[in-house]
Design an enzyme around this catalytic site. Sequence first.
Site: not given
Length: 283
Positions: A139, A170
């Site tokens: 994201h 991440n």
Amino acid sequence: MDRRILTVLFVAAVLMLASCRENVNQPVAQQGQEEQKEALYDNHQDVNVDKKKYKKGSKNLELPARSKDGDEIVLHRKGYTVSYDKRRKTPKWVAWHLTSDHAGGEVERHENLFHDDLDVPSPRATDNDYFNSGYDRGHMCPAGDNKWNTTAMNETFLFTNICPQVHGLNAGAWNDLELACRGWARKYGDVYIACGPIYEGTPITIGRNRVAVPTAFFKVILCMRGQGAPKSIGFIYPNATASRKMFSYAMTVDEVERRTGIDFFTNLDDDVEDRVEHERGYF
């Protein structure tokens, strides 16, 4: 007076009146054509974007300058705005205003929410591109910043908000930076954030749709409240497991601009923008 002369005079008067009407209406017709052209351009380039957001001095301080290369589509979502790179099938940048209220919430995250973004043309990124690629679906605007609203949460899982990201980054340092931003939003009341990928050289790609893999990621944060405000800070992380502490990746926003070619926080007054981007703020 001769009847034929009257007829000629009448016809001449009608032709003159028609000519005057044509001259008067011509600018209106031209204006209508220009509006149609603008609408066609907007429909091609932007989805749900308010052009007023790009005016100097507005409240939308998170928005970078628009790209001039013609490869972007700007999409306005409930929780963020994204500039989508049609060539690389990833965002160029994603920007949002994170308030203290938005830094929390009760909406739960579900991993099966990842989905194609039908607002961008094919070929576009899909879940199959990431399957067995060795990269996370990373994201840019975090799901954790959008627990305040179900629609906002769901839209963070659109692939126009996602980049191929090394799992160690991440789940590690990138997540730590997201947590820090939510902490700053709670501390100061709100912050303005923009982040996205960096590509150096010819990027490798994944999947049938050839989604580009970034070499690094940037994030810039602007704070307009509290001690030392207005102030800003930037970060650049290689797309690899980060081995150092967070602030060792910190820098001025000017430095991030040099690496990315993106002009951040352009809705600030010019003198304020120059100062806060030149100095690394302390949060």
